[in-house]
Write a protein that holds these residues in place. Structure first.
Motif, PDB file in Angstrom:
ATOM      1  N   ASP A   1       0.159   2.213  25.924  1.00  0.00           N
ATOM      2  CA  ASP A   1       1.186   1.181  25.973  1.00  0.00           C
ATOM      3  C   ASP A   1       0.871   0.102  24.945  1.00  0.00           C
ATOM      4  OD1 ASP A   1      -0.910  -0.320  27.076  1.00  0.00           O
ATOM      5  OD2 ASP A   1      -0.241   0.078  29.119  1.00  0.00           O
ATOM      6  N   SER A   2       1.820  -0.799  24.738  1.00  0.00           N
ATOM      7  CA  SER A   2       1.683  -1.817  23.702  1.00  0.00           C
ATOM      8  C   SER A   2       0.597  -2.838  24.037  1.00  0.00           C
ATOM      9  CB  SER A   2       3.021  -2.531  23.492  1.00  0.00           C
ATOM     10  OG  SER A   2       3.472  -3.112  24.714  1.00  0.00           O
ATOM     11  N   SER A   3       0.330  -3.068  25.331  1.00  0.00           N
ATOM     12  CA  SER A   3      -0.686  -4.065  25.695  1.00  0.00           C
ATOM     13  C   SER A   3      -2.088  -3.588  25.295  1.00  0.00           C
ATOM     14  CB  SER A   3      -0.628  -4.350  27.199  1.00  0.00           C
ATOM     15  OG  SER A   3      -0.883  -3.170  27.946  1.00  0.00           O
ATOM     16  N   THR A   4      -2.403  -2.330  25.562  1.00  0.00           N
ATOM     17  CA  THR A   4      -3.708  -1.786  25.166  1.00  0.00           C
ATOM     18  C   THR A   4      -3.852  -1.776  23.654  1.00  0.00           C
ATOM     19  OG1 THR A   4      -3.737  -0.375  27.135  1.00  0.00           O
ATOM     20  CG2 THR A   4      -5.256   0.197  25.352  1.00  0.00           C
ATOM     21  N   TYR A   5      -2.788  -1.321  22.991  1.00  0.00           N
ATOM     22  CA  TYR A   5      -2.809  -1.278  21.528  1.00  0.00           C
ATOM     23  C   TYR A   5      -2.927  -2.693  20.963  1.00  0.00           C
ATOM     24  CZ  TYR A   5      -1.619   0.638  16.900  1.00  0.00           C
ATOM     25  OH  TYR A   5      -1.650   1.040  15.584  1.00  0.00           O
ATOM     26  N   GLY A   6      -2.190  -3.622  21.600  1.00  0.00           N
ATOM     27  CA  GLY A   6      -2.220  -5.002  21.129  1.00  0.00           C
ATOM     28  C   GLY A   6      -3.577  -5.653  21.287  1.00  0.00           C
ATOM     29  N   GLU A   7      -4.366  -5.193  22.271  1.00  0.00           N
ATOM     30  CA  GLU A   7      -5.710  -5.743  22.444  1.00  0.00           C
ATOM     31  C   GLU A   7      -6.566  -5.454  21.219  1.00  0.00           C
ATOM     32  OE1 GLU A   7      -9.599  -5.292  25.425  1.00  0.00           O
ATOM     33  OE2 GLU A   7      -7.700  -4.271  25.897  1.00  0.00           O
ATOM     34  N   PHE A   8      -6.435  -4.238  20.697  1.00  0.00           N
ATOM     35  CA  PHE A   8      -7.188  -3.877  19.492  1.00  0.00           C
ATOM     36  C   PHE A   8      -6.754  -4.738  18.304  1.00  0.00           C
ATOM     37  CE2 PHE A   8      -7.693   0.719  21.196  1.00  0.00           C
ATOM     38  CZ  PHE A   8      -8.679   0.279  22.058  1.00  0.00           C
ATOM     39  N   ILE A   9      -5.445  -4.911  18.154  1.00  0.00           N
ATOM     40  CA  ILE A   9      -4.933  -5.722  17.039  1.00  0.00           C
ATOM     41  C   ILE A   9      -5.414  -7.162  17.174  1.00  0.00           C
ATOM     42  CG2 ILE A   9      -2.850  -6.614  15.946  1.00  0.00           C
ATOM     43  CD1 ILE A   9      -3.357  -3.684  15.369  1.00  0.00           C
ATOM     44  N   GLY A  10      -5.492  -7.645  18.412  1.00  0.00           N
ATOM     45  CA  GLY A  10      -5.972  -9.007  18.633  1.00  0.00           C
ATOM     46  C   GLY A  10      -7.432  -9.167  18.211  1.00  0.00           C
ATOM     47  N   GLU A  11      -8.241  -8.162  18.528  1.00  0.00           N
ATOM     48  CA  GLU A  11      -9.644  -8.226  18.126  1.00  0.00           C
ATOM     49  C   GLU A  11      -9.778  -8.216  16.602  1.00  0.00           C
ATOM     50  OE1 GLU A  11     -11.735  -5.072  20.004  1.00  0.00           O
ATOM     51  OE2 GLU A  11     -11.350  -5.781  22.053  1.00  0.00           O
ATOM     52  N   ILE A  12      -9.008  -7.367  15.958  1.00  0.00           N
ATOM     53  CA  ILE A  12      -9.067  -7.289  14.489  1.00  0.00           C
ATOM     54  C   ILE A  12      -8.590  -8.603  13.876  1.00  0.00           C
ATOM     55  CG2 ILE A  12      -8.110  -6.125  12.458  1.00  0.00           C
ATOM     56  CD1 ILE A  12      -7.974  -3.569  14.156  1.00  0.00           C
ATOM     57  N   THR A  13      -7.523  -9.165  14.429  1.00  0.00           N
ATOM     58  CA  THR A  13      -7.006 -10.437  13.915  1.00  0.00           C
ATOM     59  C   THR A  13      -8.048 -11.538  14.050  1.00  0.00           C
ATOM     60  OG1 THR A  13      -4.751  -9.784  14.524  1.00  0.00           O
ATOM     61  CG2 THR A  13      -5.144 -12.118  14.115  1.00  0.00           C
ATOM     62  N   SER A  14      -8.735 -11.577  15.177  1.00  0.00           N
ATOM     63  CA  SER A  14      -9.788 -12.582  15.373  1.00  0.00           C
ATOM     64  C   SER A  14     -10.906 -12.411  14.350  1.00  0.00           C
ATOM     65  CB  SER A  14     -10.357 -12.489  16.790  1.00  0.00           C
ATOM     66  OG  SER A  14      -9.357 -12.758  17.754  1.00  0.00           O
ATOM     67  N   LEU A  15     -11.246 -11.157  14.071  1.00  0.00           N
ATOM     68  CA  LEU A  15     -12.268 -10.906  13.062  1.00  0.00           C
ATOM     69  C   LEU A  15     -11.852 -11.452  11.704  1.00  0.00           C
ATOM     70  CD1 LEU A  15     -13.412  -7.233  13.789  1.00  0.00           C
ATOM     71  CD2 LEU A  15     -14.871  -9.245  13.791  1.00  0.00           C
ATOM     72  N   LEU A  16     -10.593 -11.191  11.327  1.00  0.00           N
ATOM     73  CA  LEU A  16     -10.128 -11.537   9.989  1.00  0.00           C
ATOM     74  C   LEU A  16      -9.819 -13.020   9.832  1.00  0.00           C
ATOM     75  CD1 LEU A  16      -7.843  -8.435   9.435  1.00  0.00           C
ATOM     76  CD2 LEU A  16      -9.926  -8.967   8.179  1.00  0.00           C
ATOM     77  N   GLU A  17      -9.515 -13.705  10.925  1.00  0.00           N
ATOM     78  CA  GLU A  17      -9.226 -15.135  10.816  1.00  0.00           C
ATOM     79  C   GLU A  17     -10.442 -15.907  10.325  1.00  0.00           C
ATOM     80  OE1 GLU A  17      -7.796 -16.196  14.633  1.00  0.00           O
ATOM     81  OE2 GLU A  17      -5.697 -15.752  14.164  1.00  0.00           O
ATOM     82  N   GLY A  18     -11.631 -15.448  10.711  1.00  0.00           N
ATOM     83  CA  GLY A  18     -12.861 -16.001  10.168  1.00  0.00           C
ATOM     84  C   GLY A  18     -13.082 -17.462  10.469  1.00  0.00           C
ATOM     85  N   LYS A  19     -12.589 -17.945  11.568  1.00  0.00           N
ATOM     86  CA  LYS A  19     -12.822 -19.347  11.922  1.00  0.00           C
ATOM     87  C   LYS A  19     -14.289 -19.543  12.309  1.00  0.00           C
ATOM     88  CE  LYS A  19      -8.068 -19.891  13.545  1.00  0.00           C
ATOM     89  NZ  LYS A  19      -7.196 -20.151  14.708  1.00  0.00           N
ATOM     90  N   GLU A  20     -14.711 -20.794  12.324  1.00  0.00           N
ATOM     91  CA  GLU A  20     -16.128 -21.087  12.560  1.00  0.00           C
ATOM     92  C   GLU A  20     -16.606 -20.564  13.904  1.00  0.00           C
ATOM     93  OE1 GLU A  20     -16.864 -25.183  12.046  1.00  0.00           O
ATOM     94  OE2 GLU A  20     -16.327 -25.220   9.924  1.00  0.00           O
TER      95      GLU A  20
END
Length: 662
Positions: free
Chosen positions: A194-213
């Motif tokens: 489902d989209s929620s499980t898939y979205g969890e992965f995208i959220g983790e990748i987005t957090s990685l790439l945002e590179g905030k302190e």
């Protein structure tokens, strides 16, 4: 009167295009300005600046010019120039004209300059990929990333960690693709997730790439929390994601620099082809390397300023410090950047002082990268400019597509080896490399005879096999070696062009000539010959070293009866050479090895026989070559040459010949 003028005009020989250009250059003024070369269609093909227009333009027609200058003159039909008040005004005008007309032989970096970014599409089940095209379509973009190769590796790592979809277009299907069965995709197209499980992965990748302190700390906390909850798969994903991001952000760190931002620029050229490399230091770390290939007919001292004018098109990408090889044109560039972008930057030429040690190393690194890029480019396209120039300068009947080179290597006459290397289209063709373990000169120093043997063996075989012959044969040596090889080819009835390259002054010798051919140091033809010569030397030396290593690891005492590893070491320590052992006594040998007199006698007899055998072999070789001296020796030398030519015609080969020999 008109009739007389017409007769005068018809009787005058029309000027050639080169002469017309030369006349224009002679009429140029002695002041600064910009000049433009136009081709037959009136298109501007090159723009240059000069402190003195007349001096610069006339220099194109004086002396022996390299191929890039001759190429420009051959394709140009007219020259125009615009005078300026000073050299800096000429620089500004040159920069504007280059950007306006985009001449073929000037540096232009408008295409392919943008850095890649990572895109996460705006879809129900997004995918991610590298792109240079940023479109306002609601997708997420991260970057830009200076090192495209590092970004590729990072994306591959993300796909290994996260089972995201790989398909370009999302379509619902009944059966899953191979990626799903391999565990590389969750199968959203088949409603396997489902989209929620898939979205969890995208959220983790987005957090990685945002590179905030605090991103890394949060991700580490999530990783530990997942481990406490026994969700080891998620913990492993987060751990590997953090590691992959760290590698991408911190690879190629140059240690020892402070935290300032700076660029290092270097260049390398081969004829008209030029490569520039920029190393970008940000926050004390080497974030990436940019390579740009282009065509330019500018002088070497003006390449970096011209490149900087084309590269630095935005204030945001100009660092506080730029390090270059030479100070030529740096004052103009500093002033131009200040007036154009209202930006203060230091353009610093590196030197050999200890203070500049780290900066000099970085510039050298950039220059090495530029050189490697040129080598790859030449390998891809073939070194046709060099071959064309070589054909003209040596008077060859056809383009030297296949060049074979010979060199001899030995140590005091021992282990003589001849190397044969082959170049095709101006690049090494290593599958056609050969080496020859020479037989007639083993133990002697006679490069002429060694070269004769190698050439006769090589081309006798090609004749018998009816194989393709080279377009040019290059000898590492002067007129003596060239004439020696020519005599063998004449005996074989072969008409292969020969050239010799003498190392001292890089002179090119052709058979039976009294004067060498001397090419400019920047000549493409000379550069190609040097590459062939250097490769033959490297190949011959490496093979000679292999034979020496092999020989040195086998002791002559090991061939004697009753001598094993232990006794071999004892004899080596006591006597050192076979000659010393052969002159020893039975008593000495018996005491050294602690053996009976009969066994010592057997060793001594065998040592003497082996030593006599080696000496007879050397004497036979000397007699076969005929060392100059007596009439008898000269006759033997003549007979050797005759036999060598006959062997070449009949391809007399020893059954013990090395299978790698040709």
């Amino acid at each position: 009167m008109n009739e007389q003028n017409e007769n005068l005009q018809t009787s005058t020989k029309p000027l050639s295009p080169r002469e017309v250009l030369h006349q224009t250059a002679l009429k140029a003024p002695n002041q600064s300005g910009v000049y433009m070369w136009r081709n037959e269609g009136g298109t501007i093909i090159y723009v240059g600046k000069a402190k003195n227009l007349k001096n610069r333009l006339t220099s194109y027609f004086s002396g022996n010019k390299d191929i890039k200058t001759r190429l420009l003159i051959s394709r140009a039909r007219s020259i125009e120039y615009i005078t300026t008040g000073n050299e800096y005004e000429a620089f500004l005008l040159e920069n504007n004209l280059i950007k306006q007309h985009n001449p073929r032989y000037n540096i232009c970096l408008k295409d392919g300059k943008s850095y890649p970014v990572l895109k996460i599409t705006k879809e129900k089940f997004p995918r991610l990929y590298k792109t240079r095209n940023v479109v306002k379509d609601g997708s997420l973009y991260f970057g830009p990333f200076p090192d495209a190769a590092a970004l590729d590796t990072f994306i591959e790592t993300l796909y290994d960690i996260y089972p995201l979809r790989h398909c370009r277009k999302f379509r619902e299907k009944d059966s899953a693709c191979l990626y799903y069965h391999m565990g590389k995709c969750l199968g959203p197209c088949c409603k396997k997730t489902d989209s929620s499980t898939y979205g969890e992965f995208i959220g983790e990748i987005t957090s990685l790439l945002e590179g905030k302190e605090d991103t890394a700390k949060k991700m580490e906390d999530q990783m530990r929390q997942a481990a406490r909850e026994l969700d080891f798969e998620k913990a492993a994903r987060l751990r590997d994601g953090l590691k992959a991001l760290s590698i991408m952000q911190n690879q190629n760190i140059v240690e020892g620099f402070d935290q300032d931002d700076r660029d290092y620029i270097a260049t390398w050229r081969e004829g008209e082809l030029v490569s520039f490399t920029i190393l970008k230091i940000r926050g004390g770390k080497l974030l990436g390397r940019d390579n740009y290939r282009t065509l330019s007919l500018n002088e070497d001292t003006e390449l970096i300023p011209e490149f900087m004018g084309a590269y630095y098109t935005e204030k945001e990408i100009i660092p506080p410090s730029i390090y270059v090889v030479s100070k030529e044109g740096t004052e103009f560039m500093k002033r131009w950047i200040k007036e154009t972008y209202d930006c203060e930057t230091e353009i610093i030429p590196v030197d050999d002082t200890e203070k500049m040690r780290m900066h000099r190393a970085a510039v050298n690194m950039a220059q090495q990268n530029a050189r490697e890029d040129i080598i790859r480019r030449v390998r891809e396209r073939g070194d046709f400019p060099a071959m064309e120039e070589l054909k003209k300068e040596l008077g060859l009947s056809k383009l030297p597509v296949r060049i074979e080179g010979f060199d001899i290597a030995h140590i005091g006459g021992k282990f003589p080896v001849a190397s044969l290397i082959s170049f095709y289209n101006g690049n090494p063709d290593k599958k056609n490399y050969r080496y020859f373990r020479l037989k007639t000169t083993d133990g002697l120093i006679d490069d002429f005879a060694s070269m004769k043997e190698a050439v006769s063996r090589r081309y006798t075989r090609l004749l018998n096999e009816n194989a393709e012959l080279p377009d040019l044969l290059l000898i590492d040596g002067g007129i003596g070696q060239v004439n020696a090889v020519d005599s063998i080819l004449q005996t074989l009835g072969l008409d292969i062009p020969i050239a010799g390259l003498a190392k001292r002054d890089e002179e090119i010798w052709r058979p039976h000539t009294s004067q060498p051919i001397c090419l400019p140091k920047r000549s493409d033809a000379l550069r190609l010959l040097q590459r062939v010569r250097d490769e033959t030397h490297r190949f011959a030396t490496s093979r000679n070293q292999e034979l020496r290593t092999k020989e040195n690891t086998v002791s002559p005492f090991a061939k004697l009866p009753g001598v094993g590893a232990k006794r071999d070491g004892m004899l080596m320590k006591k006597y050192g050479t076979l000659a010393c052992l052969a002159n020893a006594t039975e008593t000495d040998i018996a005491e050294t090895l602690g053996i009976k007199a009969d066994a010592a006698s057997d060793i001594l007899i065998a040592a003497k026989n082996l030593y006599i055998e080696q000496m007879e072999k050397q004497n036979r070789q000397k007699a076969s070559l005929g060392i100059p001296g007596t009439t008898k020796e000269k006759a033997a030398r003549f007979q050797m040459n005759h036999n060598l030519a006959a062997a070449a015609l009949l391809e007399i080969a020893s059954p013990e010949e090395d299978p790698k020999d040709s």
